[in-house]
Design an enzyme around this catalytic site. Sequence first.
Site, PDB file in Angstrom:
ATOM      1  N   HIS A  43      15.615   1.299  29.964  1.00  0.00           N
ATOM      2  CA  HIS A  43      15.597  -0.164  29.889  1.00  0.00           C
ATOM      3  C   HIS A  43      16.924  -0.707  29.377  1.00  0.00           C
ATOM      4  O   HIS A  43      17.046  -1.137  28.236  1.00  0.00           O
ATOM      5  CB  HIS A  43      14.439  -0.624  28.999  1.00  0.00           C
ATOM      6  CG  HIS A  43      13.106  -0.492  29.666  1.00  0.00           C
ATOM      7  ND1 HIS A  43      11.918  -0.393  28.985  1.00  0.00           N
ATOM      8  CD2 HIS A  43      12.774  -0.447  30.975  1.00  0.00           C
ATOM      9  CE1 HIS A  43      10.925  -0.293  29.838  1.00  0.00           C
ATOM     10  NE2 HIS A  43      11.417  -0.313  31.056  1.00  0.00           N
ATOM     11  N   HIS A  97      10.456   6.790  31.062  1.00  0.00           N
ATOM     12  CA  HIS A  97       9.211   6.306  30.434  1.00  0.00           C
ATOM     13  C   HIS A  97       7.976   7.039  30.915  1.00  0.00           C
ATOM     14  O   HIS A  97       6.895   6.860  30.367  1.00  0.00           O
ATOM     15  CB  HIS A  97       9.044   4.804  30.700  1.00  0.00           C
ATOM     16  CG  HIS A  97      10.265   4.032  30.330  1.00  0.00           C
ATOM     17  ND1 HIS A  97      11.187   3.614  31.247  1.00  0.00           N
ATOM     18  CD2 HIS A  97      10.735   3.662  29.125  1.00  0.00           C
ATOM     19  CE1 HIS A  97      12.169   2.990  30.621  1.00  0.00           C
ATOM     20  NE2 HIS A  97      11.927   3.017  29.330  1.00  0.00           N
ATOM     21  N   CYS A 108      11.024  11.554  29.606  1.00  0.00           N
ATOM     22  CA  CYS A 108      11.488  12.162  28.354  1.00  0.00           C
ATOM     23  C   CYS A 108      10.465  13.199  27.889  1.00  0.00           C
ATOM     24  O   CYS A 108       9.257  12.923  27.881  1.00  0.00           O
ATOM     25  CB  CYS A 108      11.651  11.083  27.285  1.00  0.00           C
ATOM     26  SG  CYS A 108      12.089  11.800  25.689  1.00  0.00           S
ATOM     27  N   GLU A 124       5.651   2.992  29.853  1.00  0.00           N
ATOM     28  CA  GLU A 124       5.238   4.224  29.162  1.00  0.00           C
ATOM     29  C   GLU A 124       3.736   4.213  28.885  1.00  0.00           C
ATOM     30  O   GLU A 124       3.045   5.220  29.061  1.00  0.00           O
ATOM     31  CB  GLU A 124       6.016   4.379  27.849  1.00  0.00           C
ATOM     32  CG  GLU A 124       5.662   5.681  27.148  1.00  0.00           C
ATOM     33  CD  GLU A 124       6.227   5.777  25.743  1.00  0.00           C
ATOM     34  OE1 GLU A 124       7.369   5.335  25.520  1.00  0.00           O
ATOM     35  OE2 GLU A 124       5.509   6.294  24.871  1.00  0.00           O
ATOM     36  N   SER A 146      13.668  -3.631  26.452  1.00  0.00           N
ATOM     37  CA  SER A 146      13.756  -2.371  25.705  1.00  0.00           C
ATOM     38  C   SER A 146      12.923  -2.502  24.435  1.00  0.00           C
ATOM     39  O   SER A 146      13.306  -3.210  23.498  1.00  0.00           O
ATOM     40  CB  SER A 146      15.222  -2.078  25.368  1.00  0.00           C
ATOM     41  OG  SER A 146      15.294  -1.167  24.297  1.00  0.00           O
ATOM     42  N   SER A 147      11.785  -1.823  24.424  1.00  0.00           N
ATOM     43  CA  SER A 147      10.855  -1.956  23.294  1.00  0.00           C
ATOM     44  C   SER A 147      11.526  -1.605  21.977  1.00  0.00           C
ATOM     45  O   SER A 147      11.444  -2.357  21.005  1.00  0.00           O
ATOM     46  CB  SER A 147       9.649  -1.043  23.534  1.00  0.00           C
ATOM     47  OG  SER A 147       8.862  -0.942  22.379  1.00  0.00           O
ATOM     48  N   ASN A 148      12.247  -0.487  21.934  1.00  0.00           N
ATOM     49  CA  ASN A 148      12.805  -0.068  20.645  1.00  0.00           C
ATOM     50  C   ASN A 148      13.900  -1.027  20.178  1.00  0.00           C
ATOM     51  O   ASN A 148      14.087  -1.214  18.979  1.00  0.00           O
ATOM     52  CB  ASN A 148      13.247   1.400  20.686  1.00  0.00           C
ATOM     53  CG  ASN A 148      14.556   1.598  21.385  1.00  0.00           C
ATOM     54  OD1 ASN A 148      15.609   1.544  20.765  1.00  0.00           O
ATOM     55  ND2 ASN A 148      14.518   1.801  22.703  1.00  0.00           N
TER      56      ASN A 148
END
Length: 327
Positions: free
Chosen positions: A47, A80, A102, A132, A228-230
């Site tokens: 992302h 993801h 990943c 994900e 981007s979640s993180n």
Amino acid sequence: MPDTTTKRVLLAAPRGYCAGVDRAVIAVEKALELHGAPIYVRKEIVHNKYVVETLSERGAIFVDETDQVPEGARVVFSAHGVSPAVRDAAEQRNLLTIDATCPLVTKVHKEAIRFARDERTILLIGHAGHEEVEGTAGEAPEHTIIVNSPEDVDGLEVPDPENVVWLSQTTLSVDETMETVRRLRERFPALQDPPSDDICYATQNRQVAVKKLAPECDLVIVVGSANSSNSVRLVEVALQSGARTSHRIDRATEIRDEWFDGVATVGVTSGASVPEILVRDVVEALAARGFATVEEVRTATEDLMFSLPREIRADLKAKEAERATRA
Ligand code: SF4
């Protein structure tokens, strides 16, 4: 009032690329080198806008679903992960797949499969609609309930409260997830824990680093894309940890002059899908605004690396053998 005479940047470390992102991006690059353009990629490989634009320029074609890939063509599955339904759809179109999921996401998939086999209800903490989460839930759709936030917990209904386990998306806020787990355990005292942390080392390390520098910062800039979640979590963590303000940006050009009124210390970090070049641009843009002193705040050192997807390793080996035969 902050002392604006000593303007400085606190640069979080670790930041940026994690092992899973690095592997996924290299997988697409190697696929392009080995097989030439176009290489199809289902969803964004990671992302990050810049990464996707750069790979597109080199011949990657990003699609939403495998039915947009020509029959028999080569397609990369993103970092993801994908559900079995996506794998089946690709097989039906005779696509040549390269799985860049990943390994830390694959680990969560395997846990989901195992718990479903044991007939447990999986409470999957994560954001509904995130790729994900769709992939992990797709491993055991009949056994999985997605829990978006701590507020979701009260409304949950499970078939057997004595047989529930939680799993999570890899890129969540550690603190919020633990709060969700606490509430889940209040409702379901028999709740079982996963065998190991699902929130990955990279997500955790980047949050720890930002927590350390945030209390000293008037402003924290997080480099990362909106999906981007993180990266989005890093803004939340910065604010919860004492930063006066925090902004997420894709690129240095998005920095606004009005953010710097009365600002002495700027924290900078980046999400796990962000190439370092984008952070360097931000540091340069800050230097141009008088924030020339840069101090690194390091809370961990990372040296994890994953081997490339097996399809790429096999193709590289075949190429090597072909070269040796010709020589
Ligand atoms: S953020 Fe974590 S789970 Fe996601 S790709 Fe990176 S290492 Fe893997």
